[in-house]
Design an enzyme around this catalytic site. Structure first.
Site, PDB file in Angstrom:
ATOM      1  N   GLU B 209       0.862  -1.184   0.000  1.00  0.00           N
ATOM      2  CA  GLU B 209       0.000   0.000   0.000  1.00  0.00           C
ATOM      3  C   GLU B 209       0.892   1.226   0.000  1.00  0.00           C
ATOM      4  OE1 GLU B 209      -2.421   0.001   3.523  1.00  0.00           O
ATOM      5  OE2 GLU B 209      -3.683  -1.637   2.826  1.00  0.00           O
ATOM      6  N   HIS B 247       8.700  16.473   9.080  1.00  0.00           N
ATOM      7  CA  HIS B 247      10.006  16.387   8.445  1.00  0.00           C
ATOM      8  C   HIS B 247      10.871  15.309   9.065  1.00  0.00           C
ATOM      9  CE1 HIS B 247       9.170  19.851   6.063  1.00  0.00           C
ATOM     10  NE2 HIS B 247       8.831  20.528   7.144  1.00  0.00           N
TER      11      HIS B 247
END
Lengths: 386, 288
Positions: B209, B247
């Site tokens: 996926e 991040h």
């Protein structure tokens, strides 16, 4: 687990409130939903300048002019000018005023629950305040990583080397190691999967203060983190329909195609979207009713789709833990309560499928056994209706 | 042979008296799985579905010598149920429950690793060795015995693929549903290695996926160590670009990438990638 649902992130101000509760130093701040009683805050911080920051869940606030250093005389007008302004599809509803900080140096700090190792990772850099991915690319030697077993307590001593690597010394080193302990404990106690501070600011009088906050929560922990789950950000990160679906335990993401989808399982729901595109049509949504969905959830899913602008509905189940009779009954219940105005094609196999199919047949609805013919059928019906 | 599960493995069902537990324990027994006991605290001494119910895993393991357990217990109680199973000495733990807090999953996973317990899930359909045994919720009637090994991050999509294979005459050695959560027990690589070493398995199907980096790691392993043909399908090819975990995640593991990028990396490792689930049996036929 919603696969491409929006990330459960908090507003900066909500994150800072959590920081405050967990003894992570933050600047003094206050939330404004209108521009009244600013003078009180000016008095409290004893400064005539302050930072005004629109609260938004998407990045790029600085570039959009939603963060500004203002004087107390300008603050009111600025707040009025940005409240209600659109930022990436959402109106600004909260502006935060914050005391300004004197900056000696900026750092980057993050604690995350790492999916690959199942450990808490600590990432830190003495080059903060900028895009950390660029730092990682150009100055990899300035990025420090530590990991902490999920079972270990985050004692302060564990972070002394990290603090020294960042250049902290004397009292500031102790402030840093205490901050680290508090940050990891907060992540554990509040089920946070990411806590990012960029920048962490060192002031000229050697204090360290979190000037920003980025916090991602674990949606699976809502049942034991009611205070966090009920924060405004958790309402605002969804569209109205997505929020309603979320409250009903349905993973639903609005897309902009023609055919509404109801499927069991995230993978099958995605594969259903993929198949429609592959056959030249387009999905109007991703919808996974979740494992073991009952007829109420199916009915709710149809009700949500009926309020979206769609041309057809494709119900696709290969039931394992869900039961086809529940799916069928949910569809019948829905069709008795409200008009389903668009063509609907149902593919139903798996657990209790014979029972499900006969429930549908009793009501004059045919069910498909295979996914591809069913997908072709709904596309044909939708195109025929044009 | 087959992997992880054969007809001799004795299984305890945790949460056997609940709605889901009852339904699927019955189905497992019907399929031939050696379900030897159930555990529901407070209901010890009763009999349910013809098997004894115990108050604790410890009692159940002592009485039956079972080595596997399966959890059908609400998310908020899964953590303690899994700990109890590992402490009781089982060595194959399958967690079906959806919505388990990721921190709990991380704790269970670490405890399983420390105790050499194979953990499958959470939020998974479990595993099945056709015509031998199943632990979980994969519908038995769609499976047939054969030589295709399946390892998947998905649940219902896996059923789709299994059925397509069976209808086209390709039976399965073992099918393992790893689960869709970000933190889980065993992954692609553990299963690829087991399939590589299993004489019954002649080809392997990997169902991935979008999100995470498990597929990329699988590509690395296949390039280096897997000699059997591998086929891959990745769901989410048309999904809008997935959002990054901030991040920090990107620094540690690089970008997890779109389905297209994953398919490219898998292709480069010599894996046959397909665009629809029905394409898999066609590709296998071509390669025979």
């Amino acid at each position: 687990m919603p696969v491409f649902n929006s990330m459960p992130m908090l507003y900066e101000i909500e994150g800072k409130q959590l920081f405050k509760e967990n003894k992570i130093p933050v600047p003094r701040f206050r939330a404004y939903t209108d521009s009244s009683s600013i003078s009180q805050f000016v008095e409290e911080i004893g400064s005539d300048v302050m930072m005004a920051k629109a609260q938004a869940l998407s990045g790029g606030r600085g570039k959009a002019g939603l963060i500004k250093k203002v004087s107390s005389a300008e603050a009111e007008e600025y707040i009025q000018s940005i409240l209600g302004r659109d930022h990436r599809g959402k109106p600004v509803e909260i502006v935060m005023l914050e005391e300004p900080l004197e900056i000696e140096k900026e750092y980057y700090l993050a604690v995350m629950l790492d999916n690959e190792s199942g450990k808490y990772l600590i990432i830190a850099s003495s080059r903060g305040g900028v895009d950390i991915e660029e730092v990682a690319e150009h100055y990899p030697e300035d990025i420090f990583k530590e990991s902490l077993s999920i079972w270990d307590d985050p004692f302060s001593y564990l972070f002394i080397d990290l603090g020294k690597n960042l250049g902290f010394e004397a009292k500031t080193l102790t402030s840093f190691t205490n901050l680290m302990t508090n940050m990891v404990n907060m992540a554990k106690q509040r089920d946070l999967t990411l806590v990012e501070i960029n920048p962490l600011i060192l002031t000229p009088d050697k204090k360290i203060i979190a000037a920003d906050s980025k916090v991602v929560i674990d949606g699976n922990s809502d049942f034991r983190q009611a205070n966090i789950a009920s924060l405004k950000s958790q309402r605002d990160r969804h569209t109205e329909l997505e929020f309603e679906a979320d409250q009903a335990g349905i993973s639903y993401v609005q897309l902009d195609g023609d055919i509404g989808i109801i499927a069991g399982g995230a993978g099958l729901s995605m594969a259903t979207c993929d198949l429609l595109e592959f056959f030249g049509s387009s999905p109007a949504n991703f919808l996974d009713v979740g494992g073991g969905a009952d007829e109420i959830k199916i009915e709710k899913s149809l009700e949500i789709l009926s309020r979206q602008n769609i041309k057809g509905i494709f119900v696709n189940f290969f039931a394992g833990i869900t039961r086809c009779d529940d799916v069928a009954q949910g569809i019948i219940n829905a069709s008795k309560k409200f008009e389903i105005e668009v063509p609907i094609v149902i593919r139903l196999v798996g657990t209790n499928d014979k029972k499900g199919i006969s429930i549908l047949e009793e009501n004059g609805i045919k069910a498909y056994g295979e996914m591809e013919p069913a997908a072709r059928k709904i596309i044909e019906l939708v195109k025929g209706g044009n | 042979m087959a992997i992880l599960l054969d007809e001799n493995i004795k299984v305890i069902v945790q949460g056997i008296t609940g709605k889901q537990g009852t339904f699927h324990a019955k189905s497992m027994i019907g399929y031939g799985t050696k379900v030897v006991a159930g555990v529901t605290p407070g209901k010890g001494g009763q009999e349910h579905l013809g098997v004894p119910v115990f108050d604790s895993m410890k009692e159940a393991v002592e009485a039956t010598q079972a080595t596997a357990s399966i959890i059908f217990i609400p998310a908020r109680f899964t953590y303690s149920a899994a700990m109890e199973a590992i402490d009781a000495g089982i060595n194959l733990l399958t967690v079906i429950t959806e919505g388990v807090p990721v921190q709990d999953s991380a704790r269970i996973r670490q405890k399983a690793l420390d105790n050499d317990v194979v953990m499958v899930g959470p939020n998974c359909p479990g595993l099945i060795t056709p015509e031998a045994s199943k632990i979980g919720i994969i519908p038995g009637k769609i499976c047939a015995k054969g030589n295709v090994g399946i390892v998947s991050r998905s649940g219902t999509l896996t059923y789709e693929i299994i059925q397509n294979l069976t209808v086209n005459g390709f039976g399965q050695s073992t099918c393992v549903g790893l689960g869709g959560d970000p933190i889980k027990g065993i992954g692609f690589n553990e299963c690829l290695t087991l399939f590589e070493n299993d004489p019954q398995t002649k080809q392997i199907i990997l169902v991935g996926e979008i999100g995470g980096t498990g597929e990329q790691q699988a590509a690395d392993l296949v390039k280096k160590e897997i000699t059997k043909p591998v086929y891959a399908f990745i769901a989410g090819q048309t999904a809008p670009p997935g959002k990054q975990m901030g991040h920090a995640g990107a620094i540690i593991h690089g970008k997890s990438g779109t389905a297209k990028e994953k398919m490219r990396i898998l292709s480069e490792a010599g894996i046959t990638t397909v665009k629809t689930s029905s394409e898999i049996p066609l590709r296998i036929k071509e390669n025979l």
